[in-house]
Structures are given as C-alpha cells and as structure tokens.
Write an enzyme that holds these catalytic residues in place. Structure first.
Site, short mmCIF file in Angstrom:
data_model
loop_
_atom_site.label_atom_id
_atom_site.label_comp_id
_atom_site.label_asym_id
_atom_site.label_seq_id
_atom_site.Cartn_x
_atom_site.Cartn_y
_atom_site.Cartn_z
N SER A 225 0.86 -1.18 0.00
CA SER A 225 0.00 0.00 0.00
C SER A 225 0.89 1.22 0.00
O SER A 225 1.98 1.19 0.58
CB SER A 225 -0.88 0.05 1.25
OG SER A 225 -1.89 -0.92 1.17
N GLU B 148 -0.58 18.65 -6.52
CA GLU B 148 -1.88 18.58 -7.23
C GLU B 148 -2.78 17.51 -6.61
O GLU B 148 -3.67 16.99 -7.27
CB GLU B 148 -1.62 18.27 -8.72
CG GLU B 148 -0.75 19.33 -9.43
CD GLU B 148 0.75 19.20 -9.13
OE1 GLU B 148 1.53 20.04 -9.61
OE2 GLU B 148 1.11 18.25 -8.40
N SER B 149 -2.62 17.09 -5.35
CA SER B 149 -3.37 16.11 -4.56
C SER B 149 -2.63 14.79 -4.35
O SER B 149 -1.55 14.82 -3.77
CB SER B 149 -4.75 15.88 -5.17
OG SER B 149 -5.46 17.09 -5.16
N HIS C 18 -3.17 0.14 -3.70
CA HIS C 18 -3.20 -1.04 -2.81
C HIS C 18 -3.12 -2.25 -3.73
O HIS C 18 -3.87 -2.31 -4.71
CB HIS C 18 -4.49 -1.06 -2.00
CG HIS C 18 -4.72 0.22 -1.26
ND1 HIS C 18 -4.08 0.52 -0.10
CD2 HIS C 18 -5.47 1.30 -1.58
CE1 HIS C 18 -4.45 1.74 0.30
NE2 HIS C 18 -5.29 2.24 -0.60
N CYS D 96 -5.93 17.92 -9.04
CA CYS D 96 -6.65 19.18 -9.25
C CYS D 96 -5.78 20.04 -10.16
O CYS D 96 -4.64 19.66 -10.46
CB CYS D 96 -6.89 19.87 -7.91
SG CYS D 96 -5.37 20.20 -7.01
#
Ligand code: SAM
Length: 427
Positions: A56, A63-64, A69, A84
C-alpha cells in the site's frame, strides 16, 4: 457547467505479474514516475510492504495524490489518481498500465468537490502562501518506503530510501540490496532482512568467536551458507585457522555482497578460503567423516533452499563430518519469533549430540523480528563454550581486532538462558 475542485480516476489494474504487484520499491518508483510524467510536483511518498505480500502506498503531490493497494495473489491493484488543476492524470494512468503490465483494466473518472455545492470561506490567502513556500522544496521530497517483516502477530518495519542497488530473482530466491535510513545498505532474501551494514557485526562476531575460543586449536572449518561473507571474515581473524571451506547455494548473494556490501564481503579473496557454490545439504551428505574442527551453519530461515538446513539428516551428517572434539554452530532462529523452529532445532541437536551438549547462545540483532536471536551448538567432544577459561586471551584478541559486540563477558552472558527459554527447550 459545474466547476469541480478535483478530478478522480478510480482504476482497477488486473492480470498483472504477482511479483510486480509485490515489489514495494518498484511500485514506489513507478507511482512517483507516474506523477512526475504528468508534470506533478511530488511532496512525499510513503509505501509499505506487508509480509508475506501486498503493498500500500501514496504519493502526495502538490496537485493532490496518487494511491495504490495491491493484492499480488490476484495480480490486482486498486489505484486512485486524484488531481486538481491542469494536471492530466490519464498520462499517469498510461504510465502505470505499462509499468504493471496490466493485461486488463477498468477506469472510472469523476469530478470531486463541485463548487456549486460548496461555500467558500473568506480568509487571508497571503499567510497561507507564505507558509506553503516554507514547507516545500521542489527539488527535495521525502521518500518513505517501508519493509515489514512479520508473522501473524508481530512485525518489524524499517524505512528505506527506495533505492534498489541489486535485484535478481535467482533459481533459489529473490536477492536484493537496498538502503535503509537507520541501518545503511542491507541484503534481503525474499523480503527477509539477512544482514545490514550497521548491525551485521552483532551476528557475525557471535556466530564465530565463541566456538573459536572454545576450540582454540581449530584449523579446518566448514561454513554452510554465509553468502554475505561476514562469518568467514570473522573466522579468518584467527591466525591459527588454516582452511575455511564455504558452501553457499546462491552465487547471486555472493555477487551482490561483493559489490554493494564490501565491508562484510571483505575476505572472499583470502587464500585460506575455498568458496564453493553448491547446496550445503548435498555437500554434507558426501562429506568425509571426521574432517572438520568446527562446522558453522549460517543459513537463512527454514523456508525455500534453507528448509533442509533444519533437518535431522542434515545435522546427523554434520555430526559425522566433525572430528571427535568438533563443535557445530547453527543459526537458531528466535525463542520469540519462529519459536517452533527454534525448539525443534534444539531437540534435534540434543538427540544427535546429547541432551547436555546442545547449548544455546542468545544475542541481539536489531533488524531481525523481536531483535532477540540465537545460535545453537552441538558439542561432539568435551569442549563446551559455557565452561572455557581463557577470558584473558579473549580480552586480548577483542582489543587487538577491535571487535564491537563480542567480548569475554558477553561470551558467558550469551549462554545464560532465561527461564521461559529453558521451559521451551525441555523435551
Ligand atoms: N543472517 C542470516 C539469517 O539469520 O537468516 C543468514 C545470512 S546468510 C546470507 C544465509 C545464506 O544461506 C544465504 O546466502 C542463502 O543463500 C544460504 N543458503 C540457504 N540455503 C542453503 C543451502 N541449502 N546450502 C547452502 N547455502 C544455503
């Protein structure tokens, strides 16, 4: 047209190679690469490898984020590409599809945070901007790649830089050299920590010197395994030793350590050493009786090629190959991790060498699960490490050679067995 704050692509990558889905360092590299390829600014990455398998991780970008996983057993990865601004996350999607070799996939794209549904708060953005610039240096981002070695109920996790110096799938195991922040470069076999630059001396000094001070006349020594070279390095510190035969099953381990762990693999060119790349189990089966003063079994955990290094037949062959005053030392697992293998090995040695001739030495290795580890002995003759008397010779040798773990007090202390271990080893 509603304006959204973010764009979210939910991806299912399927029919991927299970090994690729279990490669935490590789996945971290590809996820960071996927972000950078789409022009994102990476803030940090945190990836975790779960033992026995599964990864994970998240790459935080200005930008986020990109998150993943994996289920190697299904050849499957669930990936989130949340962005974004102008960033086109489909570029990241294409990069990952290729890196993971996904033979099939599905992807759903959705807008997140529709401003029509949100109320904007008024606050002084300049202070925010000032803070952000203090926090972030575009050239540098922290990489957290975690390896976790665990059984059902306990784990040991180490943070790695993500750099992979050596990565070969040999016929016997996966051989890797990686770098951890705290313990430096290290050898991993099938995701299990074998040795690290910063604590290898704990193990290599304790597997060798106690036996060599118990039998100071030892001349002919056999090492089974020990591909990193640390055990033979320590043995060859003793000038009275004339010949060391080392039988390591996997040449890839020797190559990896020679190149990337040269301080551990320091004695492979010593003229007293005969290095044989072969199966130690077969070697002992064909060994001449009454040949070796000391046999050291520096093998990995009882899985894969090393499973047979915990068998009655193997230790019976060791007994026969030892001289009448011979001593066997074996990597003995831990009374707090793999307890069953730890106890069963000692019962085997008690049966073959005698109930009072199978002492256990306990010592600490911080990068092994629980940190508490053991070497188990088989005493063929009368010479028992628990009753030697040459403390001053040990102190002299330790001073001259600059040993960092082993000394005359640790020698005896390591054979002091806690009550719970005595219970564990009661037949
Ligand atoms: N310190 C480690 C530990 O406690 O697990 C052991 C280190 S040493 C690198 C273990 C070596 O044993 C590995 O290089 C592995 O390839 C080797 N080995 C495993 N099975 C073997 C076998 N049947 N014959 C010879 N070498 C073997």
């Amino acid at each position: 047209m509603s304006i959204a704050l973010g764009n979210h692509i939910l991806v299912e990558f399927m029919n991927c190679d299970p090994h690729v889905m279990n490669d935490v360092a590789g996945i971290e590299r590809d996820m960071v690469g996927a972000a950078q390829k789409a022009g994102a600014t990476v803030i940090n990455s945190t990836f975790h490898h779960f033992s026995p398998y599964g990864v994970s991780g998240v790459v935080v970008i200005q930008e986020s984020h990109l998150a993943i996983h994996t289920w190697p057993e299904y050849g499957y990865a669930a990936v989130d590409l949340f962005t974004c601004g102008e960033m086109n996350a489909w570029i990241s999607f294409d990069h990952l599809k290729e890196c993971f070799g996904a033979k099939s996939y599905s992807a759903i794209e959705m807008k997140r945070g529709s401003v029509n549904l949100l109320t904007r708060n008024d606050f002084d953005i300049s202070t925010m901007r000032q803070k952000a610039s203090e926090w972030r240096n575009p050239e540098f981002f922290t990489r957290n790649v975690w390896f976790t070695d665990k059984d059902e109920n306990q784990a040991l996790s180490l943070r790695f830089t993500g750099d992979v110096f050596f990565d070969v799938q040999s016929p016997f195991q996966r051989v890797r050299i990686l770098e951890s922040y705290k313990y430096g470069k290290m050898l991993a076999l099938d995701d299990m920590v074998m040795t690290t630059e910063n604590d290898e001396f704990h193990y290599h000094e304790m597997i060798s010197h106690p036996a060599l001070f118990t039998l100071p006349s030892a001349k002919n020594i056999l090492v089974i395994g020990g591909g990193d070279g640390g055990t033979v390095r320590e043995i060859l510190r003793h000038d009275h030793v004339e010949k060391v035969t080392m039988v390591e099953i996997d040449g890839a381990v020797i190559d990896a350590c020679k190149e990337f762990l040269p301080n551990i693999a320091a004695s492979f060119d010593n003229p007293k050493l005969e290095l044989i790349v072969d199966d130690g189990i077969a070697f002992l089966k064909n060994a001449k009786p009454n040949t070796y003063d000391i046999i050291i079994v520096d093998g990995s955990d009882p899985v894969g090629p090393a499973e047979g290094l915990f068998s009655v037949e193997f230790y019976t062959n060791c007994y026969n190959a030892l001289k009448e005053t011979g001593i066997l030392v074996a990597q003995g697992e831990s009374p707090k991790f793999n307890e069953k293998a730890f106890a069963e090995l000692n019962f085997t040695l008690q049966d073959i060498f005698g109930q009072d001739n199978a002492p256990v030495s306990l010592f600490f290795v911080p990068t092994y699960p629980t940190g508490m580890w053991s070497f188990q002995y088989g005493i063929k003759g009368e010479l028992n490490p628990k009753t030697i008397s040459n403390k001053s010779e040990i102190a002299d040798f330790v001073g001259k050679k600059g040993l960092r773990y082993y000394n005359e007090d640790i020698h005896f202390a390591s054979f002091a067995t806690p009550n719970f271990v005595k219970e564990l080893l009661k037949k």
